[in-house]
Design a protein around this motif. Structure first.
Motif, PDB file in Angstrom:
ATOM      1  N   PHE A  23      36.357  31.360  33.825  1.00 50.10           N
ATOM      2  CA  PHE A  23      37.325  32.329  33.332  1.00 50.10           C
ATOM      3  C   PHE A  23      38.702  31.677  33.267  1.00 50.10           C
ATOM      4  N   GLU A  25      42.551  32.959  32.352  1.00 54.59           N
ATOM      5  CA  GLU A  25      43.452  34.062  31.999  1.00 54.59           C
ATOM      6  C   GLU A  25      44.844  33.483  31.774  1.00 54.59           C
ATOM      7  N   LEU A  27      47.708  33.477  33.132  1.00 57.26           N
ATOM      8  CA  LEU A  27      48.150  33.876  34.465  1.00 57.26           C
ATOM      9  C   LEU A  27      48.558  32.616  35.207  1.00 57.26           C
ATOM     10  N   GLY A  69      40.895  39.496  32.017  1.00 57.35           N
ATOM     11  CA  GLY A  69      41.836  39.742  33.068  1.00 57.35           C
ATOM     12  C   GLY A  69      42.870  40.829  32.697  1.00 57.35           C
ATOM     13  N   ASN A  70      43.659  41.119  33.711  1.00 56.22           N
ATOM     14  CA  ASN A  70      44.681  42.156  33.561  1.00 56.22           C
ATOM     15  C   ASN A  70      45.598  41.866  32.368  1.00 56.22           C
ATOM     16  N   TRP A  95      51.497  40.557  35.265  1.00 56.93           N
ATOM     17  CA  TRP A  95      51.827  39.532  36.268  1.00 56.93           C
ATOM     18  C   TRP A  95      53.321  39.305  36.404  1.00 56.93           C
ATOM     19  N   ASN A 170      39.148  45.253  30.200  1.00 56.35           N
ATOM     20  CA  ASN A 170      39.042  44.660  31.535  1.00 56.35           C
ATOM     21  C   ASN A 170      39.418  45.682  32.592  1.00 56.35           C
ATOM     22  N   GLU A 171      38.570  45.842  33.596  1.00 56.15           N
ATOM     23  CA  GLU A 171      38.856  46.666  34.784  1.00 56.15           C
ATOM     24  C   GLU A 171      39.608  47.950  34.418  1.00 56.15           C
ATOM     25  N   TRP A 176      46.169  49.362  38.593  1.00 56.43           N
ATOM     26  CA  TRP A 176      47.063  48.259  38.226  1.00 56.43           C
ATOM     27  C   TRP A 176      46.934  47.884  36.752  1.00 56.43           C
ATOM     28  N   TYR A 242      35.660  40.063  44.625  1.00 53.64           N
ATOM     29  CA  TYR A 242      36.386  39.001  45.327  1.00 53.64           C
ATOM     30  C   TYR A 242      36.200  39.232  46.821  1.00 53.64           C
ATOM     31  N   GLU A 291      33.754  38.297  36.986  1.00 51.84           N
ATOM     32  CA  GLU A 291      34.776  37.831  37.933  1.00 51.84           C
ATOM     33  C   GLU A 291      34.147  37.821  39.320  1.00 51.84           C
ATOM     34  N   TRP A 295      39.026  35.168  47.110  1.00 49.64           N
ATOM     35  CA  TRP A 295      40.440  35.327  46.726  1.00 49.64           C
ATOM     36  C   TRP A 295      41.173  36.074  47.830  1.00 49.64           C
ATOM     37  N   LEU A 314      48.637  32.813  42.547  1.00 44.69           N
ATOM     38  CA  LEU A 314      47.228  32.785  42.972  1.00 44.69           C
ATOM     39  C   LEU A 314      46.696  31.359  43.145  1.00 44.69           C
ATOM     40  N   ALA A 346      35.886  33.249  38.835  1.00 41.76           N
ATOM     41  CA  ALA A 346      37.284  33.513  38.489  1.00 41.76           C
ATOM     42  C   ALA A 346      38.148  32.756  39.489  1.00 41.76           C
ATOM     43  N   GLN A 347      38.909  31.813  38.980  1.00 45.77           N
ATOM     44  CA  GLN A 347      39.009  31.399  37.601  1.00 45.77           C
ATOM     45  C   GLN A 347      38.694  29.905  37.536  1.00 45.77           C
ATOM     46  N   ILE A 352      43.183  30.699  41.560  1.00 47.33           N
ATOM     47  CA  ILE A 352      41.930  30.891  42.316  1.00 47.33           C
ATOM     48  C   ILE A 352      40.799  30.055  41.679  1.00 47.33           C
TER      49      ILE A 352
HETATM   50  O1  AHR Z   1      41.333  37.133  38.394  1.00 47.62           O
HETATM   51  C1  AHR Z   1      42.522  37.770  38.765  1.00 47.62           C
HETATM   52  C2  AHR Z   1      42.537  39.240  38.388  1.00 47.62           C
HETATM   53  O2  AHR Z   1      41.590  39.928  39.163  1.00 47.62           O
HETATM   54  C3  AHR Z   1      42.145  39.574  36.968  1.00 47.62           C
HETATM   55  O3  AHR Z   1      43.207  39.500  36.093  1.00 47.62           O
HETATM   56  C4  AHR Z   1      41.670  40.993  37.088  1.00 47.62           C
HETATM   57  O4  AHR Z   1      40.701  41.324  36.144  1.00 47.62           O
HETATM   58  C5  AHR Z   1      41.187  41.111  38.520  1.00 47.62           C
HETATM   59  O5  AHR Z   1      41.751  42.196  39.157  1.00 47.62           O
END
Ligand code: AHR
Length: 498
Positions: A23, A25, A27, A69-70, A95, A170-171, A176, A242, A291, A295, A314, A346-347, A352
């Motif tokens: 993964f 992102e 980020l 991801g977010n 982020w 995603n999520e 969040w 995680y 994911e 973490w 991260l 992830a990732q 991470i």
């Molecule tokens: O991998 C970090 C974050 O963890 C991702 O952006 C999100 O999908 C999850 O909460």
């Protein structure tokens, strides 16, 4: 004494190679100074770090999820394509940083080719919806002769990228998440988006969002509810987990935590199969564990000015203990691979991640790189039937009774791989026996062990935790293969028909 009996001619299920996905992102430094660093000594003509690409190729990662991801839940994909000088810098609310958009969809496709991997893309179903998804799929996959395909050509990419696998957001249950939705809202949106995408191309593989984790208040009712809306149109449901050492009562308690992943998979499958039965579907829902990793949110975040660009976020430094947990999680994924079709650690780089980089400097392997690399390279083909006999267990406060030794065997043609995790605190005698008439010889036995359970790798000491080959591991004349497993160790044993 623990004995692993392997039935080399009894395949349990095929393993989709995409079980070993990863993964990236937008980020922290995942993209900028991770994948992409023009001016770096190893950068190619596209600005991609070749040292990172070499390590990704070493992992043999078949698929990489992108761009979040977010991050994806407020991403306007149009900002990341076309001439770089004209791409806008945008604020990334997820982020708290500025996204420069110097790397976008087309660069990711080029990077995937260079890294010998395939893209798994995600649509923004947070702030956007069907229309943006429809336009992005045309931009990526349509033949020339329509607005978005021709735009792609104008950006230098006449041939369609032909991305096969797509995440529908995603999520979407997470507070969040920009544009969080209720299960009804998301289930309907996922269904209608999937319907439109399948009108474009019925062969696309589509993944709906499950809960963000097993601790979410809606879990697993979210899964049931979402699937009741979109079961017919999706191929898989996402699942995320995680884990971290913090909060566990002891090292043994932490090392037992992969059991949580297996329970979560079973719980999500129960929801999937309930909807299958209720709505009388023929199709069986697959899972996309897109994911998973260790973490600890408290680690690896530098203090930065709000809206800075690509700060350190991260950047967790992984211990040897974390590598053992990752090994345990890989065993779970292999054991459950009849229903887990895709999985993404992830990732991949800096965030991470198994691979770390210094801006302008080296790239190196974190501890968790090693079990992933061994499983990805050698855990292909089919999962074999096995029977594990004997051995001790440890009673852990959080995860209950945990076997000290776990093992999974896989077969690809005439190659058999055995992955073994020994969580016990004392050496253990371990015998492998392969049923049937063929005789087998050891190709390699690699062990990951460390005198210091909290040892880490770094730029200065990149191989403090690294696998060691054990040349003495051989099949004896009577066909027996007996090892002494050091306390707290992970093993990759490769055999071939003699
Ligand atoms: O991998 C970090 C974050 O963890 C991702 O952006 C999100 O999908 C999850 O909460």
């Amino acid at each position: 004494m623990t004995t692993l009996r392997i039935f080399p001619d009894l395949a349990q299920n095929a393993i989709d190679p995409r079980l070993f996905g990863s993964f990236i992102e937008h980020l922290g430094r995942a993209v900028y100074t991770g994948l992409y660093e023009p001016g770096h000594a190893t950068a190619d003509g596209n600005g991609f770090r070749r040292d990172v690409i070499d390590l990704v190729r070493e992992l043999d990662i078949p698929m990489v999820r992108y761009p979040g991801g977010n991050f994806v839940s407020a991403y306007d994909w149009e900002d990341g394509v076309g001439p770089r000088a004209q791409r806008p810098a945008r604020l990334d609310y997820a982020w708290g940083v500025t996204e420069t958009n110097q790397f976008g969809t087309n660069e990711f496709m080029d990077w995937c080719k260079a890294a010998n991997t395939a893209p798994m893309m995600a649509f923004n179903l947070g702030t956007r919806g069907i229309d943006a998804a429809r336009q992005l799929i045309e931009y990526c996959n349509a033949p020339l002769g329509s607005k978005f395909a021709d735009l792609r050509k104008a950006h230098g990419y006449a041939a369609p990228h032909n991305v096969r696998t797509w995440c529908l957001g995603n999520e979407m249950d997470g507070p969040w998440q920009t544009g969080r939705k209720t299960a009804e809202e998301y289930g309907r949106l996922a269904n209608e988006t999937a319907n439109a995408l399948h009108q474009f191309d019925p062969t696309l593989e589509l993944i709906a969002c499950g809960s963000s984790g097993p601790g979410m208040p809606g879990f697993p009712d979210w899964e049931r509810n979402v699937l009741e809306h979109c079961y017919a149109h999706v191929d898989a449901l996402s699942i995320h987990l995680y884990v971290r050492e913090d909060g566990h009562k002891s090292l043994a308690d932490y090392l037992a935590c992969p059991a949580q992943m297996e329970t979560q998979i079973r719980d999500v499958l129960a929801a999937c199969d309930f909807v299958k039965a209720k709505q009388h579907h023929k199709k069986t829902m697959m899972l996309s564990f897109d994911e998973w990793n260790v973490w600890d949110m408290a680690q690896g975040n530098e203090k930065f000015h709000r809206w800075a660009s690509a700060p350190r976020q991260l950047e967790q430094i992984y211990t040897f203990a974390d590598a053992l947990v990752v090994g345990g999680m890989l065993l779970v994924l292999l054991r459950q691979s009849a229903r887990v079709r895709y999985a993404c650690m992830a990732q991949l780089v800096n965030v991470i991640a198994p691979i770390m980089t210094a801006p302008g400097g080296d790239a190196w392997r974190q501890t968790i790189f090693h079990p992933l690399q061994q499983a990805s390279r050698h855990g292909r083909g089919v999962v074999l039937a096995t029977h594990l006999n004997g051995g001790t267990s440890t009673d852990t406060p959080t995860h209950g009774l945990s076997p000290d030794i776990e093992a999974v065997a896989t077969r690809d043609g005439n190659k058999v791989s055995v992955f073994v995790l020994h969580r016990g605190a004392v050496p253990a005698s371990f015998t492998v026996s392969l049923d049937g008439s063929a005789s087998w010889r050891v190709v390699a036995h690699e062990v990951l062990a460390s005198p210091d359970v909290y040892a880490v790798n770094s730029a200065a000491s990149p191989a403090t935790v690294a696998p060691r080959v054990v040349p003495s591991t051989q099949v004896a004349a009577d066909g027996a293969l007996t090892l002494t497993l050091p306390p707290l160790s992970w093993h990759c044993l490769r055999l071939t028909a003699a």
